[in-house]
Design a protein around this motif. Structure first.
Motif, PDB file in Angstrom:
ATOM      1  N   VAL A 255      53.053  47.369  24.081  1.00  0.00           N
ATOM      2  CA  VAL A 255      53.566  48.485  24.871  1.00  0.00           C
ATOM      3  C   VAL A 255      54.352  49.386  23.929  1.00  0.00           C
ATOM      4  O   VAL A 255      55.329  48.952  23.318  1.00  0.00           O
ATOM      5  CB  VAL A 255      54.447  47.990  26.031  1.00  0.00           C
ATOM      6  CG1 VAL A 255      54.985  49.177  26.830  1.00  0.00           C
ATOM      7  CG2 VAL A 255      53.660  47.051  26.932  1.00  0.00           C
ATOM      8  N   HIS A 269      56.169  56.083  33.900  1.00  0.00           N
ATOM      9  CA  HIS A 269      56.060  55.183  32.754  1.00  0.00           C
ATOM     10  C   HIS A 269      56.106  53.720  33.207  1.00  0.00           C
ATOM     11  O   HIS A 269      55.422  52.862  32.625  1.00  0.00           O
ATOM     12  CB  HIS A 269      57.181  55.459  31.754  1.00  0.00           C
ATOM     13  CG  HIS A 269      56.989  56.725  30.981  1.00  0.00           C
ATOM     14  ND1 HIS A 269      57.329  57.961  31.489  1.00  0.00           N
ATOM     15  CD2 HIS A 269      56.494  56.964  29.730  1.00  0.00           C
ATOM     16  CE1 HIS A 269      57.040  58.893  30.594  1.00  0.00           C
ATOM     17  NE2 HIS A 269      56.545  58.327  29.520  1.00  0.00           N
ATOM     18  N   ILE A 273      53.230  50.930  32.377  1.00  0.00           N
ATOM     19  CA  ILE A 273      53.575  49.666  31.702  1.00  0.00           C
ATOM     20  C   ILE A 273      53.112  48.482  32.540  1.00  0.00           C
ATOM     21  O   ILE A 273      52.534  47.514  32.016  1.00  0.00           O
ATOM     22  CB  ILE A 273      55.089  49.598  31.443  1.00  0.00           C
ATOM     23  CG1 ILE A 273      55.492  50.650  30.408  1.00  0.00           C
ATOM     24  CG2 ILE A 273      55.498  48.211  30.964  1.00  0.00           C
ATOM     25  CD1 ILE A 273      56.989  50.762  30.198  1.00  0.00           C
ATOM     26  N   THR A 276      49.366  48.108  32.304  1.00  0.00           N
ATOM     27  CA  THR A 276      48.972  47.568  31.001  1.00  0.00           C
ATOM     28  C   THR A 276      49.216  46.060  30.937  1.00  0.00           C
ATOM     29  O   THR A 276      48.376  45.296  30.445  1.00  0.00           O
ATOM     30  CB  THR A 276      49.753  48.270  29.881  1.00  0.00           C
ATOM     31  OG1 THR A 276      49.514  49.680  29.952  1.00  0.00           O
ATOM     32  CG2 THR A 276      49.337  47.754  28.521  1.00  0.00           C
ATOM     33  N   THR A 287      51.618  40.123  25.875  1.00  0.00           N
ATOM     34  CA  THR A 287      52.118  41.489  25.750  1.00  0.00           C
ATOM     35  C   THR A 287      53.383  41.501  24.899  1.00  0.00           C
ATOM     36  O   THR A 287      54.197  40.577  24.953  1.00  0.00           O
ATOM     37  CB  THR A 287      52.436  42.094  27.125  1.00  0.00           C
ATOM     38  OG1 THR A 287      53.328  41.234  27.833  1.00  0.00           O
ATOM     39  CG2 THR A 287      51.174  42.292  27.938  1.00  0.00           C
ATOM     40  N   ALA A 289      56.517  44.243  23.852  1.00  0.00           N
ATOM     41  CA  ALA A 289      57.151  45.540  24.079  1.00  0.00           C
ATOM     42  C   ALA A 289      57.886  45.966  22.818  1.00  0.00           C
ATOM     43  O   ALA A 289      58.702  45.212  22.278  1.00  0.00           O
ATOM     44  CB  ALA A 289      58.108  45.467  25.264  1.00  0.00           C
TER      45      ALA A 289
END
Length: 305
Positions: A255, A269, A273, A276, A287, A289
């Motif tokens: 991300v 946003h 996120i 995703t 994932t 960030a």
């Protein structure tokens, strides 16, 4: 003897009371000359070649046998790609889904868009100009904006994302293309033919099927072909690309820092996120960030997945 109705010699004029019909012959089209016509045709051929050149290259390289993973350089002629076109199940499934969604969305969009086009041309009602403006918005808005807004809508409604929501989304933007295409055809329709049909005893339903529909059918067919192609373009590429992630050495989806820094203040946003992260979990990927600098950002990322 009365001279009325006698043609005067040398002038060709009628002296009678009957008026002479004016010369209504259409003007001859402007001639560009031999070299002008040749340049016009050559320009048209060059434009078509420019548009279709990428397709020609793809078809040509489908008969190539690449030496590595990438089919970018001509090696030798081969029919391997055509002997078993359904070799990869993921791509075959993506193509089947694309065709099914394109067919369903096109049928619904053609019916709705055709009726909208007829209503806009024939009827005068409050909000007609506003509706006309809304029809243009899906054509001018970026596809990523439409996709993000529809995802937000489906999340707020609590709908399960999948085949049904994709069909609804495609119908939403295809209706605009159909309505504008059919409306261009309906505007040239001679509505007195419908009056003549009903004067001869046909009811409104029979008049529509026997007079109106055949007149606007070329526009409907053109709109259906356009909608089908747009649906394939908007669904087939993305679906098949995501399915290929399983074959790549990918373990994590990152991300980006720009999304993380604005997630607390922007619902847009946060939706991206969350989408995703859900996509990564569906594919069995982790994932990461990037750019978490505060405890609030860390808690928000944990809540989103």
């Amino acid at each position: 003897m009365s001279m009325e109705g006698i043609v005067q010699q040398g002038t060709g004029e009628l002296t009678g009371s009957s008026p002479v019909a004016p010369n209504t012959r259409p003007a001859k089209p402007r001639q560009f000359g031999f070299f002008g016509e040749l340049a016009l045709k050559a320009s048209a051929v060059l434009v078509l070649l420019f548009l279709f050149a990428p397709i020609f290259v793809i078809v040509m390289f489908s008969f190539n046998k690449p030496q590595g993973k990438f089919n970018l350089k001509w090696s030798q002629f081969s029919l391997d790609a055509w002997t078993d076109p359904f070799r990869y199940p993921e791509l075959t499934k993506a193509m089947a889904n694309s065709l099914e969604i394109a067919t369903l969305s096109t049928i619904v969009a053609v019916v709705l868009g055709s009726f909208v086009a007829i209503a806009l041309v024939r009827q005068r009602f409050v909000g007609r100009d506003t509706l006309d403006t809304f029809l243009v918005l899906p054509l001018t808005a970026a596809e990523v904006v439409m996709g993000a807004s529809l995802l937000t809508l489906f999340l707020d409604l609590g709908w399960n994302r999948g085949f049904g929501t994709i069909v609804i989304a495609h119908i939403g933007f295809e209706v605009s293309f159909v309505a504008l295409t059919v409306r261009a055809r309906v505007r040239g329709h001679d509505w007195t033919l419908e009056d003549a049909s009903m004067d001869l005893g046909a009811n409104p339903r029979r008049t529509f099927w026997k007079v109106t529909l055949p007149m606007i059918l070329p526009g409907i067919i053109a709109a259906a072909m356009l909608s089908f192609a747009l649906s394939l373009d908007d669904f087939g590429t993305g679906y098949s690309s995501l399915s290929c992630l399983h074959a790549l050495p990918v373990n994590f989806v990152k991300v980006d820092r720009s999304f993380v820094s604005q997630a607390q203040d922007s619902a847009y946003h946060r939706v991206l996120i969350e989408a995703t992260i859900r996509m990564a979990h569906t594919l069995g990927l982790g994932t990461v960030a990037e750019g978490i600098e505060t405890e609030g950002q860390a808690r928000l990322m944990a809540e989103l997945g």
